[in-house]
Design a protein around this motif. Structure first.
Motif: not given
Lengths: 951, 93
Positions: A250-254, A274-276, A695-700
């Motif tokens: 998912v690649g959440c940003t924190f 990605a995570n909103r 990093f590259i997440n599942a959404e490119r």
């Protein structure tokens, strides 16, 4: 200015495109229609006091702090629940409002501890702030009345405490659990003065409740009631750096909130695309592995795997390794060497490992863990759509009307995305689940799948073909779409094939185990229910016909016109935080970065010129082929960065044999993992907090990873790879990952516009990013498939060679759970162990009863490949004839039983279908005991001081 | 436990079986194409040197085509890769 929380606008953003203009305290403000007065004030530089409102949840209107006066309106409406209107005139501060707010605050404080100075929320407490904002000076009620101050704190959760004595019952936590997470674990028990937040029944605490520890309630809590234990222990952070999670795709940003170089807590970043602003237990809390005692901080060597490890300096380790590699290369040729890149490390690190293998070792024997998870996605979607890049972004789910989830368990494996799915499902979207197990998503609060098709493991292609049969024979094909965007002749061939009677649901029911009526209903729903989106996972790919199943899924989406706009698409739920990136960086043995085959002279020349070396034009070995070649003596040295093939790859005994046969095994990791049992060189790795990169997440989506502390072992992983390359005679001189990015951009058209400074500025970008798409591209195939017409490909169902029989009558399938991540290398070294201490074997009651097994009993799980012992959990989530387990604990060694069968096109192992027998057992199997002893022996580290006798 | 050559035979047969739906001639070329693009030279040599009678018909013909020096064009989009300046055609897992 010290630490600052991210701005909270009070109520969610409105998506409307109509604008409204109003006046707030004399300021003219223009906002989208549907915005609340509170948010309008906040967006225009004002700040209306609030307690129960926060901007990731719908307005609630309970605290009565945000009252305003509106000209022409009666009374004092709550600004959070009042939408703006054209020409409205609002006053947010008047003598009446002042008195009302102070009165409300007085009531709150009359039942609240007054220990601000020693409270963990001091200076980070909204109650404290609003008490100051409204000018509270005294509490005229006094403090002698009934109160809640003596209530005990619930310390049960490993990461946060719940202190009801400080609770103001604003209900933000309950609403966070409902709206944001979708678990509905919390409630307000009782009424009026007796209201209390409860995590379940009377005798439930947070740990025993249905809470999944996502931290949304902790983030939402305006007081110290729900508070991270780390903040209590350390104190408030001083600064925050936005970075990307290193767990799943998912690649959440924190915001990594720091005090010096100490990480105080991770708070989800609200602007994370990605995570909103949401997170799961792993990214939010499970970062303790970075400081775990198991972490190795020094390089180590040993001549043979029977000896204990010897701690050495970096110089000694690297020169030994380089010399040994050069020696093996000289004696056996460059193709005797190879490497495995990590899908957990950054793009820049992965790029350097494949550069090391290709440019310094001189071979294309490089591979990555995508091999064992989504490589069939790559093959299948490229065949049909021309590219395997995910077609949508995660936001697209909010426009879906029908979701078809195949072989995936998103609430466990992609929890933050699953919360979004659940939100959409609660809004009325329909759900179809195709899975041998009744996964949580099938029936969860306020959500029920319209269809659950319990497919027999190994028969995916049959089910998908019969869905296609229904769609074609019942006239549900979107002919206009197919004619315009796909190859019509190929469609007709395919349609003819699927229309055959032997592909009907009725004919295939005995094979698939799926009732024909249910299958027909599912097909009709997907084809006619509006925007149909397919989400799938490893239950599709990890099969001997994985690639064919992906092709069949793509066929369905094309036939129904569900491509090329938000709300539809074929969405592989990619697992690792950087598996997309590692593939993009050329980790596969047959291609250079940017999906260009190694045999292409022009491509090879461009790299040869830039790197200054000649490259091997032949495809290299995939991981499983490397192991076969090792057993044959042809493959002799391997450099493994951030992967534990002994625990994660199938047929453990074969992996062990392959590793044992090699002359030099180099493990570059944080811990002495299972693969390190067979290693000769150990190079300590760095965590995602200790390096810059992407990093590259599942959404490119390319997202930055930021260094917030110095690498504990002295070097970031990319630096180690560079040092090793240079020790072998290369001449690399990167001083920062941004330089590696510049090289990638120079050599790879997909990433031509990729730049570190620009990325930090805009936050994230979905590739391709180049002149044509300077800001990246969210949805693909909008006006047509990017690479010509969509192609329908016939997929004949070919049953797997793995068959059940009298000796092995059951089918084993495997999966993951929420709190442990894959082999558990990280999560087993955090507080998450409280949730999943051991792998369990899920078994249907009828199968358990036939064998005299009940929950908690030890059982022997055996296949023709091997056997292991683990405890049983009797549940009707699995169908009769199917058993299920996880692979998080090395002591269970679930992969001892999985087979060497794999996908025909990509060699992705068939983890999901193993014929097994289960019988009662007394305790761990002989293999497990031997393995445990060998592991312990292999992890000995020799100390420098000679041991003196005790006397 | 399969030996390496047994594994290679199984892999070649699996590839061929999954291309059968294309019709025999195309299936032979697609199998040859796949093996040329994705198998390393040692694996190819091992199967060239093996007893071809152990392979199914389509796989056998594909191997013999490669052994005779055949270099098939991309038979499906799976084996059509980006040119040096091209974008797209990702096969990321």
């Amino acid at each position: 200015m010290g630490y600052e929380r991210q701005k909270d606008f009070g109520t969610p953003e409105s998506r409307s495109t109509d604008k409204v203009t109003l006046t707030i305290d004399g300021r003219t403000v223009t906002v989208p229609a549907g915005t609340s007065v509170m948010r309008a004030a906040s967006e225009s530089g004002g700040k209306i006091p609030k307690l129960c409102a926060t901007d990731n949840m719908a307005a609630f209107g309970s605290c009565r702090m945000c009252l305003v006066e509106i000209e022409g309106a009666k009374g004092t409406p709550a600004s959070c629940t009042t939408p703006v209107a054209e020409g409205m005139v609002v006053h947010t501060q008047t003598p009446r409002l002042e008195r009302l707010r102070r009165g409300v605050m007085e009531l709150y404080i009359s039942d609240h501890p007054l220990d601000c100075l020693t409270c963990s929320a001091n200076n980070d407490c909204e109650l404290q702030e609003e008490a100051a904002n409204v000018g509270l000076r005294d509490v005229r009620y006094g403090y002698e009345g009934d109160n809640h101050l003596a209530l005990a704190t619930d310390h049960s959760n490993p990461y946060f405490d719940f202190d009801p004595s400080k609770c103001i019952v604003c209900s933000r936590c309950v609403r966070a659990c409902n709206e944001v997470q979708g678990t509905f674990a919390l409630t307000v028990d009782g009424r009026g003065f007796a209201s209390m937040i409860s995590a379940g029944q009377d005798d439930d605490n947070f740990l025993s409740s249905e809470c999944v520890s996502c931290g949304a309630c902790v983030q939402a809590c305006p007081t110290a009631t729900l508070r991270e234990k780390s903040v209590k222990a350390i104190g408030l952070p001083e600064r925050a750096v936005v970075t990307t999670c290193a767990y799943c795709g998912v690649g959440c940003t924190f915001r990594a909130e720091m005090r010096g170089e100490q990480l105080v807590r991770m708070i989800p970043w609200k602007d994370g695309k990605a995570n909103r602003g949401h997170s799961c237990v792993k990214g939010r809390f499970a970062y303790g592995y970075a400081n775990h005692k198991d972490r190795i901080l020094n390089p180590m060597l040993r001549d043979s795997i029977d000896q204990p490890w010897r701690i050495v300096t970096w110089e000694e380790a690297l020169s030994y390794t380089a010399d040994k590699l050069n020696e093996i290369k000289a004696k056996h040729g460059p193709r005797a060497l190879g490497g495995i890149t990590s899908s957990r490390c950054t793009d820049e690190e992965t790029y350097l490992v494949q550069k090391l293998v290709r440019g310094v070792f001189g071979t294309n024997n490089v591979d990555t863990c995508a091999r064992v998870c989504h490589s069939p996605t790559g093959y299948g979607l490229k065949t049909t759509f021309g590219t395997s890049a995910g077609t949508q972004d995660f936001d697209s789910v909010m426009d879906a009307d029908v979701m078809m989830v195949i072989g995936a368990n998103p609430t466990d494996a992609h929890p933050v995305f699953a919360s979004r799915m659940k939100r959409r499902l609660r809004q009325g979207a329909k759900l179809i689940v195709i899975d041998p197990r009744r996964i949580d998503l099938v029936r969860t609060p306020h959500i029920e799948a319209a269809c659950h098709l319990p497919v027999r493991p190994g028969t995916n292609v049959a089910v998908l073909t019969s869905l296609a049969h229904v769609i074609v024979t019942e006239g549900l094909v979107n002919e206009a779409f197919v004619r315009e965007r796909c190859d019509w002749d190929e469609f007709q061939d395919w349609a003819r094939f699927v229309s055959d009677e032997r592909h009907s649901p009725e004919f295939l029911e005995p094979v698939t185990g799926v009732p024909a009526a249910d299958l027909r209903a599912a097909a009709r729903l997907y084809a006619t229910g509006g925007n149909g989106a397919i989400y799938y996972g490893l239950g599709v790919t990890e099969h001997s016909q994985g690639s064919s199943a992906v092709i069949a899924i793509a066929n369905l989406a094309m036939a129904t016109g569900n491509i090329g706009r938000p709300g539809v698409g074929v969405n592989p739920l990619r697992g690792q935080n950087n598996v997309q990136g590692s593939c993009d960086m050329g980790s596969f043995p047959h291609e250079l970065p940017g999906y260009r085959h190694i045999s292409d002279d022009d491509v090879r020349t461009s790299f040869e010129k830039d790197w200054g070396v000649e490259l091997d034009p032949e495809p290299g070995l995939r991981i499983n082929n490397m192991l076969d070649a090792a057993c044959d003596g042809a493959f002799r040295a391997i450099y493994i960065q951030g992967e534990d093939i002994l625990q994660s790859d199938p047929n453990t005994q074969h992996v062990a044999a392959g590793l044992k046969a090699m002359e030099l095994v180099i493990v570059h990791d944080l811990f002495l993992n299972e693969t390190a049992n067979y290693a000769h060189v150990f190079l300590p790795g760095s965590t995602f907090l200790e390096k810059d990169g992407t990093f590259i997440n599942a959404e490119r989506r390319i997202q930055p990873v930021r260094k917030v502390m110095e690498p504990a072992a002295g070097y970031a992983d990319w630096e180690v790879t560079q040092l090793l390359a240079n020790a072998m005679g290369a001449n690399w001189n990167y001083t920062h990952p941004s330089e590696i990015i510049d090289e990638i951009a120079r050599l790879t058209p997909t990433f031509a516009g990729f730049n570190w400074e620009k990325l930090l500025e805009i936050g994230s970008v979905q590739w391709p990013v180049n002149e044509q798409f300077p800001e990246g591209s969210p949805v693909m195939h909008v006006n047509g498939f990017v690479r010509g017409k969509g192609k329908f490909v016939v997929t004949e169902y070919i049953p797997t060679d793995e068959k059940t029989g009298p000796r092995y009558p059951l089918l084993l399938t495997t999966g993951r759970i929420l709190t442990q991540y894959n082999v558990g290398a990280q999560t087993r070294r955090t507080g998450n162990v409280v949730w999943h201490e051991e792998d369990l074997l899920e078994m249907h009651p009828s199968d358990a009863e036939n064998r005299g097994l009940k929950s908690g009993d030890y059982a022997r799980l055996a296949s023709r490949t091997g056997e292991t012992t683990l405890r049983v959990l009797v549940t009707d989530r699995v169908a009769p004839g199917v058993v299920y387990t996880t692979f998080h604990h090395p002591s269970t060694q679930a992969n001892v039983v999985t087979t060497e069968y794999s996908d025909w096109a990509t060699n992705c192992p068939e983890y999901k279908v193993t014929a097994v027998q289960v019988t009662p057992s007394n305790g761990p199997s002989e293999w497990q005991q031997v393995y445990a002893e060998r592991s312990d022996r292999s992890r000995r580290i020799a100390s420098d001081e000679a041991m003196e006798p005790a006397e | 436990m399969s030996s390496s050559i047994e594994t290679l035979r199984r892999m070649a047969n699996d590839i061929a079986r999954n291309f059968e739906a294309m019709g025999h001639g195309d299936a032979v070329m697609a199998t040859a194409d796949h093996i040329k693009k994705f198998w390393d030279p040692r694996m190819r040599q091992m199967i060239f040197d093996d007893d071809h009678a152990k392979l199914d018909r389509t796989a056998r013909e594909a191997i013999e085509h490669l052994q005779a020096g055949g270099n098939p064009q991309a038979q499906t989009r799976a084996t059509k890769f980006n040119l040096v300046d091209e974008v797209g055609r990702s096969d990321a897992g």
